[in-house]
Structure formats: structure tokens, C-alpha cells
Motif scaffolding. Structure first.
Motif, mmCIF file in Angstrom:
data_model
loop_
_atom_site.group_PDB
_atom_site.id
_atom_site.type_symbol
_atom_site.label_atom_id
_atom_site.label_comp_id
_atom_site.label_asym_id
_atom_site.label_seq_id
_atom_site.Cartn_x
_atom_site.Cartn_y
_atom_site.Cartn_z
ATOM 1 N N GLN A 26 -109.075 5.240 30.768
ATOM 2 C CA GLN A 26 -109.728 4.290 31.675
ATOM 3 C C GLN A 26 -109.307 2.884 31.299
ATOM 4 O O GLN A 26 -108.927 2.619 30.171
ATOM 5 C CB GLN A 26 -111.241 4.427 31.601
ATOM 6 N N GLY A 27 -109.381 1.982 32.271
ATOM 7 C CA GLY A 27 -109.018 0.593 32.041
ATOM 8 C C GLY A 27 -107.710 0.237 32.718
ATOM 9 O O GLY A 27 -107.197 0.966 33.562
ATOM 10 N N GLU A 28 -107.158 -0.908 32.328
ATOM 11 C CA GLU A 28 -105.908 -1.370 32.914
ATOM 12 C C GLU A 28 -104.732 -0.614 32.313
ATOM 13 O O GLU A 28 -104.763 -0.222 31.152
ATOM 14 C CB GLU A 28 -105.744 -2.871 32.672
ATOM 15 N N PHE A 29 -103.702 -0.427 33.126
ATOM 16 C CA PHE A 29 -102.502 0.258 32.648
ATOM 17 C C PHE A 29 -101.276 -0.405 33.241
ATOM 18 O O PHE A 29 -101.335 -1.079 34.268
ATOM 19 C CB PHE A 29 -102.527 1.747 33.011
ATOM 20 N N SER A 30 -100.164 -0.207 32.557
ATOM 21 C CA SER A 30 -98.885 -0.725 33.015
ATOM 22 C C SER A 30 -97.779 0.102 32.376
ATOM 23 O O SER A 30 -97.818 0.352 31.169
ATOM 24 C CB SER A 30 -98.734 -2.192 32.625
ATOM 25 N N ARG A 31 -96.842 0.547 33.173
ATOM 26 C CA ARG A 31 -95.670 1.268 32.676
ATOM 27 C C ARG A 31 -94.441 0.626 33.284
ATOM 28 O O ARG A 31 -94.445 0.237 34.442
ATOM 29 C CB ARG A 31 -95.685 2.743 33.105
ATOM 30 N N SER A 32 -93.385 0.529 32.517
ATOM 31 C CA SER A 32 -92.121 -0.019 33.013
ATOM 32 C C SER A 32 -91.007 0.952 32.692
ATOM 33 O O SER A 32 -91.036 1.629 31.655
ATOM 34 C CB SER A 32 -91.826 -1.373 32.369
ATOM 35 N N LEU A 33 -90.040 0.993 33.572
ATOM 36 C CA LEU A 33 -88.955 1.952 33.456
ATOM 37 C C LEU A 33 -87.651 1.271 33.841
ATOM 38 O O LEU A 33 -87.547 0.709 34.938
ATOM 39 C CB LEU A 33 -89.245 3.134 34.397
ATOM 40 N N ALA A 34 -86.676 1.279 32.940
ATOM 41 C CA ALA A 34 -85.357 0.711 33.240
ATOM 42 C C ALA A 34 -84.620 1.668 34.167
ATOM 43 O O ALA A 34 -84.569 2.873 33.921
ATOM 44 C CB ALA A 34 -84.569 0.487 31.959
ATOM 45 N N LEU A 35 -84.064 1.124 35.236
ATOM 46 C CA LEU A 35 -83.350 1.929 36.223
ATOM 47 C C LEU A 35 -81.847 1.805 36.014
ATOM 48 O O LEU A 35 -81.368 0.782 35.516
ATOM 49 C CB LEU A 35 -83.707 1.456 37.636
ATOM 50 N N ASP B 38 -85.091 -6.996 38.480
ATOM 51 C CA ASP B 38 -83.977 -6.880 37.520
ATOM 52 C C ASP B 38 -83.768 -5.439 37.056
ATOM 53 O O ASP B 38 -83.644 -5.163 35.862
ATOM 54 C CB ASP B 38 -84.209 -7.792 36.315
ATOM 55 N N ASN B 39 -83.742 -4.508 37.994
ATOM 56 C CA ASN B 39 -83.547 -3.076 37.713
ATOM 57 C C ASN B 39 -84.605 -2.483 36.787
ATOM 58 O O ASN B 39 -84.334 -1.562 36.032
ATOM 59 C CB ASN B 39 -82.150 -2.808 37.165
ATOM 60 N N GLU C 282 -77.874 1.236 36.970
ATOM 61 C CA GLU C 282 -77.173 0.311 37.869
ATOM 62 C C GLU C 282 -76.740 1.071 39.119
ATOM 63 O O GLU C 282 -76.614 2.290 39.112
ATOM 64 C CB GLU C 282 -75.940 -0.272 37.163
ATOM 65 N N GLY C 283 -76.498 0.332 40.189
ATOM 66 C CA GLY C 283 -75.944 0.936 41.391
ATOM 67 C C GLY C 283 -76.967 1.400 42.412
ATOM 68 O O GLY C 283 -76.621 2.116 43.345
ATOM 69 N N LEU C 284 -78.227 0.992 42.264
ATOM 70 C CA LEU C 284 -79.241 1.377 43.231
ATOM 71 C C LEU C 284 -79.406 0.279 44.268
ATOM 72 O O LEU C 284 -79.279 -0.909 43.967
ATOM 73 C CB LEU C 284 -80.574 1.635 42.539
ATOM 74 N N ASP C 285 -79.677 0.677 45.490
ATOM 75 C CA ASP C 285 -79.909 -0.271 46.578
ATOM 76 C C ASP C 285 -81.396 -0.604 46.598
ATOM 77 O O ASP C 285 -82.187 0.014 47.313
ATOM 78 C CB ASP C 285 -79.462 0.336 47.901
ATOM 79 N N ILE C 286 -81.787 -1.570 45.799
ATOM 80 C CA ILE C 286 -83.191 -1.925 45.602
ATOM 81 C C ILE C 286 -83.839 -2.387 46.912
ATOM 82 O O ILE C 286 -85.026 -2.180 47.134
ATOM 83 C CB ILE C 286 -83.319 -3.011 44.511
ATOM 84 N N GLU C 287 -83.063 -2.995 47.788
ATOM 85 C CA GLU C 287 -83.608 -3.496 49.057
ATOM 86 C C GLU C 287 -84.118 -2.365 49.953
ATOM 87 O O GLU C 287 -84.981 -2.581 50.785
ATOM 88 C CB GLU C 287 -82.546 -4.315 49.806
ATOM 89 N N ARG C 288 -83.592 -1.176 49.802
ATOM 90 C CA ARG C 288 -84.018 -0.043 50.637
ATOM 91 C C ARG C 288 -85.013 0.874 49.923
ATOM 92 O O ARG C 288 -85.279 1.978 50.373
ATOM 93 C CB ARG C 288 -82.798 0.768 51.064
#
Length: 152
Positions: A105-114, A75-76, A116-122
Motif C-alpha cells: 500500500q502507498g505510493e509506488f513508482s517503477r521505471s524501465l529502460a527501453l 528518454d527511452n 533503442e529503435g522504438l517509435d515512442i510517438e505511436r
């Protein structure tokens, strides 16, 4: 003329550094380290840029191997996650006392909103020297086009 002016007392700054260090040790998750930095615990660091053809995301994950990093798109939203072990955990046989630990140290997670208009499949991701480059191509209809000017 300037005989009244005092020199700046650098001893006071050293006291403030000591206090900041004490607060960092007591409240490690509070605040930011510097006005130009991201909040504490933000790992890995991320740079985002764009060209006419694609959006490029650089994930700086020093000390990790490519298989220790997970990159996903939904979802972008680009998500980067994984786990980084401490050196002490890797060296279980050795006993040592740590006086200061600044490396995350330890677990990490980052999220970034992209955008619109990107070809996610490629989308593609490459990992080299602790940097993961994620290339997200733009859809053809959104790429800039040059329009030829015809002489009348």
C-alpha cells in the motif's frame, strides 16, 4: 543396507519458516521473498516481451482503476507510478486489528529502460482487468524484412 539413513526432519524446516517470518516482520524492506521474485516493494509487477512489430509491457496493477495509474515515457525510459490505498484506509468507519499485512500500500513508482529503435510517438496503453498493456511499436527501418530470392 540403508538402515543408517535418517528421515529428513521436517520440524527443522518449520522452525526456519518461523524465523523467516519473524525476520520479514522485523525488517520488511530487506531482501527478497523468493529467489524467483523481485525485491520487496516492487509494485506493480511488470512483464516485458517483444514481437517483430513492437515491444509490449504488461503492468499488473490489481485493485487499481485506470485513472489511478500513470504511465509516462521520457528518454527511452518507461515510468509507471500511482498510489494504492489500504483496505483499512478505505473502511475508516470500521475498527479492526491487523495481524499480518502482505499487500503493498502507498505510493509506488517503477521505471524501465527501453531498447533503442522504438517509435515512442505511436505508443499506446490499454487497461483491462487490472492489467495495463503498453504497446511500443518499432520504427519501420528496424522491423525485420523478408528478402525475396530470385531465380537466376
Amino acid at each position: 543396507m540403508f538402515g543408517d539413513l535418517r528421515r529428513f526432519d521436517s520440524g527443522r524446516l518449520q522452525g526456519l519458516d518461523w524465523f523467516r517470518q519473524l525476520m520479514d516482520e522485523m525488517l520488511p524492506e530487506a531482501g527478497v521473498a523468493d529467489i524467483r521474485s523481485v525485491p520487496r516493494g516492487s509494485f506493480p509487477m511488470i512483464n516485458v516481451g517483444r514481437t517483430d512489430d513492437a515491444v509490449r509491457v504488461y503492468v499488473f496493477a490489481a485493485g487499481l482503476a485506470a485513472d489511478e495509474l500513470e504511465v509516462s515515457l521520457q528518454d527511452n525510459v518507461l515510468s509507471v507510478s500511482g498510489r494504492r490505498e489500504s483496505e483499512a484506509a478505505r473502511e475508516e468507519a470500521s475498527e479492526r486489528t491487523e495481524f499480518r499485512r502482505e499487500r503493498f500500500q502507498g505510493e509506488f513508482s517503477r521505471s524501465l529502460a527501453l531498447p533503442e529503435g522504438l517509435d515512442i510517438e505511436r505508443a499506446e496503453a490499454r487497461f483491462r482487468d487490472g492489467v495495463c498493456e503498453v504497446v511500443l511499436p518499432k520504427r519501420e527501418e528496424l522491423k525485420p524484412r523478408r528478402i525475396a530470392i530470385q531465380a537466376a
